[in-house]
Scaffold this motif. Structure first.
Motif, PDB file in Angstrom:
ATOM      1  N   SER A  50       0.848  62.956  -5.035  1.00 58.41           N
ATOM      2  CA  SER A  50      -0.349  64.456  -4.719  1.00 58.41           C
ATOM      3  C   SER A  50      -0.964  63.317  -3.729  1.00 58.41           C
ATOM      4  CB  SER A  50      -1.200  63.665  -6.308  1.00 58.41           C
ATOM      5  OG  SER A  50      -1.625  62.545  -6.200  1.00 58.41           O
ATOM      6  N   THR A  51      -1.134  61.757  -3.449  1.00 60.56           N
ATOM      7  CA  THR A  51      -0.689  61.532  -1.819  1.00 60.56           C
ATOM      8  C   THR A  51      -0.635  62.190  -1.326  1.00 60.56           C
ATOM      9  OG1 THR A  51      -2.283  59.603  -2.196  1.00 60.56           O
ATOM     10  CG2 THR A  51      -1.812  59.942  -0.517  1.00 60.56           C
ATOM     11  N   GLN A  52       1.082  62.246  -0.880  1.00 61.08           N
ATOM     12  CA  GLN A  52       1.662  62.860  -0.014  1.00 61.08           C
ATOM     13  C   GLN A  52       1.815  64.735   0.009  1.00 61.08           C
ATOM     14  OE1 GLN A  52       3.942  61.198   2.186  1.00 61.08           O
ATOM     15  NE2 GLN A  52       3.624  63.315   3.135  1.00 61.08           N
ATOM     16  N   TRP A  53       1.281  64.935  -1.469  1.00 60.03           N
ATOM     17  CA  TRP A  53       1.315  66.792  -1.513  1.00 60.03           C
ATOM     18  C   TRP A  53       0.044  67.060  -1.201  1.00 60.03           C
ATOM     19  CZ3 TRP A  53      -2.902  68.971  -3.139  1.00 60.03           C
ATOM     20  CH2 TRP A  53      -2.915  70.381  -3.680  1.00 60.03           C
ATOM     21  N   PHE A  54      -0.795  66.141  -0.907  1.00 65.57           N
ATOM     22  CA  PHE A  54      -2.565  66.812  -0.191  1.00 65.57           C
ATOM     23  C   PHE A  54      -1.918  66.700   1.719  1.00 65.57           C
ATOM     24  CE2 PHE A  54      -6.800  66.436  -0.072  1.00 65.57           C
ATOM     25  CZ  PHE A  54      -7.162  66.207   1.217  1.00 65.57           C
ATOM     26  N   ILE A  55      -1.118  65.362   2.554  1.00 67.21           N
ATOM     27  CA  ILE A  55      -0.428  65.553   3.478  1.00 67.21           C
ATOM     28  C   ILE A  55       0.185  66.748   3.644  1.00 67.21           C
ATOM     29  CG2 ILE A  55       0.765  64.359   4.911  1.00 67.21           C
ATOM     30  CD1 ILE A  55      -0.675  61.766   3.097  1.00 67.21           C
ATOM     31  N   ASP A  56       1.229  66.534   3.145  1.00 66.70           N
ATOM     32  CA  ASP A  56       1.980  68.217   3.391  1.00 66.70           C
ATOM     33  C   ASP A  56       1.130  69.580   3.255  1.00 66.70           C
ATOM     34  OD1 ASP A  56       4.109  66.443   3.328  1.00 66.70           O
ATOM     35  OD2 ASP A  56       4.547  65.982   1.586  1.00 66.70           O
ATOM     36  N   GLU A  57       0.477  69.801   2.135  1.00 64.44           N
ATOM     37  CA  GLU A  57      -0.770  70.387   1.851  1.00 64.44           C
ATOM     38  C   GLU A  57      -1.447  70.968   3.365  1.00 64.44           C
ATOM     39  OE1 GLU A  57      -0.966  73.883  -0.205  1.00 64.44           O
ATOM     40  OE2 GLU A  57       1.454  72.527  -0.416  1.00 64.44           O
ATOM     41  N   PHE A  58      -1.960  69.971   3.737  1.00 62.57           N
ATOM     42  CA  PHE A  58      -2.962  69.879   4.502  1.00 62.57           C
ATOM     43  C   PHE A  58      -2.255  70.220   6.465  1.00 62.57           C
ATOM     44  CE2 PHE A  58      -5.187  67.655   8.688  1.00 62.57           C
ATOM     45  CZ  PHE A  58      -5.847  68.526   8.552  1.00 62.57           C
ATOM     46  N   LYS A  59      -0.757  69.511   6.230  1.00 58.98           N
ATOM     47  CA  LYS A  59      -0.072  69.931   7.408  1.00 58.98           C
ATOM     48  C   LYS A  59       0.024  71.779   7.984  1.00 58.98           C
ATOM     49  CE  LYS A  59       3.860  69.472  10.588  1.00 58.98           C
ATOM     50  NZ  LYS A  59       4.733  67.806  10.761  1.00 58.98           N
ATOM     51  N   LYS A  60       0.557  72.429   6.171  1.00 56.61           N
ATOM     52  CA  LYS A  60       0.567  73.398   6.024  1.00 56.61           C
ATOM     53  C   LYS A  60      -0.362  74.526   6.297  1.00 56.61           C
ATOM     54  CE  LYS A  60       2.478  75.362   2.086  1.00 56.61           C
ATOM     55  NZ  LYS A  60       3.200  75.357   0.767  1.00 56.61           N
ATOM     56  N   ARG A  61      -1.133  73.834   5.364  1.00 57.01           N
ATOM     57  CA  ARG A  61      -1.885  75.183   5.889  1.00 57.01           C
ATOM     58  C   ARG A  61      -2.938  75.059   7.444  1.00 57.01           C
ATOM     59  NH1 ARG A  61      -4.919  74.425  -0.562  1.00 57.01           N
ATOM     60  NH2 ARG A  61      -2.898  74.698  -2.041  1.00 57.01           N
ATOM     61  N   THR A  62      -3.005  74.326   7.785  1.00 57.46           N
ATOM     62  CA  THR A  62      -3.695  74.425   9.050  1.00 57.46           C
ATOM     63  C   THR A  62      -2.463  75.025   9.665  1.00 57.46           C
ATOM     64  OG1 THR A  62      -2.890  72.054   9.916  1.00 57.46           O
ATOM     65  CG2 THR A  62      -4.763  72.273   8.836  1.00 57.46           C
ATOM     66  N   GLY A  63      -1.451  75.724   9.880  1.00 55.85           N
ATOM     67  CA  GLY A  63      -0.278  75.648  10.096  1.00 55.85           C
ATOM     68  C   GLY A  63       0.270  75.031  11.365  1.00 55.85           C
ATOM     69  N   ASP A  64       0.404  73.598  10.896  1.00 55.15           N
ATOM     70  CA  ASP A  64       1.074  73.216  11.895  1.00 55.15           C
ATOM     71  C   ASP A  64       0.107  72.113  12.955  1.00 55.15           C
ATOM     72  OD1 ASP A  64       3.071  72.087  10.010  1.00 55.15           O
ATOM     73  OD2 ASP A  64       4.245  73.783  11.131  1.00 55.15           O
ATOM     74  N   GLU A  65      -1.590  72.895  13.031  1.00 52.72           N
ATOM     75  CA  GLU A  65      -1.933  72.527  13.958  1.00 52.72           C
ATOM     76  C   GLU A  65      -2.203  71.085  13.399  1.00 52.72           C
ATOM     77  OE1 GLU A  65      -4.809  75.169  14.276  1.00 52.72           O
ATOM     78  OE2 GLU A  65      -3.645  77.155  15.025  1.00 52.72           O
ATOM     79  N   HIS A  66      -2.556  70.671  12.388  1.00 46.66           N
ATOM     80  CA  HIS A  66      -2.933  69.502  12.323  1.00 46.66           C
ATOM     81  C   HIS A  66      -2.202  68.318  10.926  1.00 46.66           C
ATOM     82  CE1 HIS A  66      -6.639  70.608  13.956  1.00 46.66           C
ATOM     83  NE2 HIS A  66      -6.533  71.539  13.487  1.00 46.66           N
ATOM     84  N   VAL A 265     -10.179  71.285   3.588  1.00 46.69           N
ATOM     85  CA  VAL A 265     -10.012  70.295   3.518  1.00 46.69           C
ATOM     86  C   VAL A 265     -10.985  70.266   1.887  1.00 46.69           C
ATOM     87  CG1 VAL A 265     -11.295  67.515   3.651  1.00 46.69           C
ATOM     88  CG2 VAL A 265      -9.688  68.479   5.052  1.00 46.69           C
ATOM     89  N   ASP A 266     -11.962  71.504   2.062  1.00 46.14           N
ATOM     90  CA  ASP A 266     -12.436  71.586   0.626  1.00 46.14           C
ATOM     91  C   ASP A 266     -11.603  71.940  -0.379  1.00 46.14           C
ATOM     92  OD1 ASP A 266     -14.924  70.128   2.067  1.00 46.14           O
ATOM     93  OD2 ASP A 266     -16.164  72.978   2.843  1.00 46.14           O
ATOM     94  N   GLN A 267     -11.171  72.854  -0.048  1.00 42.97           N
ATOM     95  CA  GLN A 267     -10.351  73.547  -0.613  1.00 42.97           C
ATOM     96  C   GLN A 267      -8.527  72.488  -1.482  1.00 42.97           C
ATOM     97  OE1 GLN A 267     -10.881  76.755  -2.691  1.00 42.97           O
ATOM     98  NE2 GLN A 267      -9.054  75.729  -3.996  1.00 42.97           N
ATOM     99  N   LEU A 268      -7.998  72.037  -0.286  1.00 43.03           N
ATOM    100  CA  LEU A 268      -7.304  70.552  -0.656  1.00 43.03           C
ATOM    101  C   LEU A 268      -7.865  70.180  -2.260  1.00 43.03           C
ATOM    102  CD1 LEU A 268      -4.781  70.074   2.109  1.00 43.03           C
ATOM    103  CD2 LEU A 268      -4.435  70.521  -0.139  1.00 43.03           C
ATOM    104  N   GLY A 269      -9.267  69.697  -1.567  1.00 41.53           N
ATOM    105  CA  GLY A 269     -10.021  68.200  -2.735  1.00 41.53           C
ATOM    106  C   GLY A 269      -9.877  69.353  -4.031  1.00 41.53           C
ATOM    107  N   LYS A 270     -10.279  70.395  -4.430  1.00 40.12           N
ATOM    108  CA  LYS A 270     -10.810  71.182  -5.383  1.00 40.12           C
ATOM    109  C   LYS A 270      -8.925  71.270  -6.103  1.00 40.12           C
ATOM    110  CE  LYS A 270     -14.190  73.561  -4.311  1.00 40.12           C
ATOM    111  NZ  LYS A 270     -15.281  72.891  -5.012  1.00 40.12           N
ATOM    112  N   ASP A 271      -7.699  71.855  -4.910  1.00 38.51           N
ATOM    113  CA  ASP A 271      -6.075  71.986  -5.279  1.00 38.51           C
ATOM    114  C   ASP A 271      -6.001  70.553  -6.114  1.00 38.51           C
ATOM    115  OD1 ASP A 271      -7.169  74.705  -5.469  1.00 38.51           O
ATOM    116  OD2 ASP A 271      -5.793  74.573  -3.873  1.00 38.51           O
ATOM    117  N   TYR A 272      -6.272  69.322  -5.567  1.00 39.10           N
ATOM    118  CA  TYR A 272      -5.832  68.055  -5.931  1.00 39.10           C
ATOM    119  C   TYR A 272      -5.621  67.749  -7.032  1.00 39.10           C
ATOM    120  CZ  TYR A 272      -5.105  63.756  -5.434  1.00 39.10           C
ATOM    121  OH  TYR A 272      -4.399  62.002  -5.606  1.00 39.10           O
TER     122      TYR A 272
END
Length: 342
Positions: A50-66, A265-272
């Motif tokens: 799930s840690t890796q999921w968070f990391i992958d989702e963060f990159k995807k949801r920021t459009g690869d900007e972060h 980040v806030d939404q990712l925390g809820k989805d996590y």
């Protein structure tokens, strides 16, 4: 003509330079955040997945900007070093094992004072999210250490893993049971057993050598730590899901994000929480399915015999200690206590 050609070449060069500069500017605008964790990358358990999921989702949801780079396996900070390391900006994200810091984060370790309790992993996650939204003191407690909770990772519902069969409260009399924190020692004593402080890393040998008779744990962790190699009786005693980890951020890093990234980040925390709980359920199901072949017997413990000891003075004193801390911080405790009541 030569002048025109030269001016044309200079113009083309300027355009090319501008494009290169723009590319570097765009790249420079992208942020790479650091995640420090004690978990090994190859652990393959719900926490690591799930840690890796968070990391992958963060990159995807920021459009690869972060993106987030993970420093696995305590390579930057060990388990008990992570809060201070995060606070100092050594990392931007990290895992805080809340029960290890009951005095530093008493509000955020509320569940650790209320064992046993009837809630599941996903229910405890929901309660922690609700308490943070309802009572600003939960966030303020972390902010004093320059930290911000962005997600919650409760541990699985616990039972007891034992080296001998335990079928009733009478069978627990005199047993040596691993404990930690405040609530477990009080509960073990109320059940007539003896609390023994043993580190997680040492519990395998303690069970193998009969220094311990039992340890509170869930199936996924029992398998992950290989305790089920040396203790073959899993007792379904409803201790509830322990509140395990905060997914925390350095508060300065969080506040320094633009509004869009903070919202992600806030939404990712809820989805996590849902992703983690789903991975945990899959692991637990697989472990339980494999237990018969490993010779592990699952025994149902009479829930009423556990519930009967909750009014024991030792257990109630632990709960009153948390209530006193909460009220001193200005948190009305009645609703929280009721939500954790059997």
């Amino acid at each position: 003509m030569t002048g025109l050609l030269n001016r044309g070449k200079l113009g083309s060069a300027a355009i090319a330079l501008g494009m290169i500069t723009a590319a570097f500017t765009t790249e420079a605008a992208a942020d790479t955040y650091k995640w420090i964790t004690f978990k090994p990358q190859g652990a393959g358990d719900a926490q690591a997945i799930s840690t890796q999921w968070f990391i992958d989702e963060f990159k995807k949801r920021t459009g690869d900007e972060h993106e987030i780079e993970v420093y696995w396996g305590g390579s930057v900070a060990k388990t008990r070093e992570i809060p201070d390391s995060l606070a100092a900006g050594v990392g931007d994200f990290g895992d805080i094992v809340t029960p290890y810091f009951p005095d530093k984060f008493p509000l955020n370790n509320a569940v650790g004072f209320f064992i046993p309790q009837p809630k599941s992993t996903i229910e405890i996650s929901g309660l922690m999210e609700k308490w943070h939204e309802t009572y600003p003191q939960f966030a303020e407690e972390l902010a004093r250490s320059n930290l911000k909770a962005v997600g919650f990772r409760p541990l699985e519902s616990y039972g007891l893993l034992c080296t001998t069969p335990i079928r009733s409260a009478g069978d627990l009399k005199g047993k040596r049971i691993r404990t930690y924190g405040f609530a477990y020692p009080a509960l073990v004593e109320a059940l007539g057993a003896t609390p023994v402080s043993v580190a997680t890393s040492e519990a395998y040998e303690a069970l193998e050598r009969s220094i311990l008779d039992c340890t509170p744990i869930g199936p996924a962790l029992a398998h992950g730590w290989k305790y089920d190699e040396v203790a073959k009786y899993y007792i379904e005693i409803p201790l509830g899901a322990s509140f395990g980890h905060l997914i925390a951020m350095n508060l300065d890093t969080y506040n320094g994000m633009d509004e869009k990234t903070r919202a992600i980040v806030d939404q990712l925390g809820k989805d996590y929480a849902k992703n983690y709980a789903g991975e945990l359920d899959k692991t637990i199901s697989a472990v339980r399915a494999g237990w018969p072949e490993k010779g592990v017997e699952v025994i149902q413990f009479p829930a009423d015999e556990l519930i009967a000891v909750i009014d024991d003075e030792r257990i109630q004193n632990v709960r009153k200690e948390w209530i006193g801390r909460a009220e001193a911080a200005g948190v009305p405790s009645d609703e929280i206590v009721e939500e954790l009541r059997f």
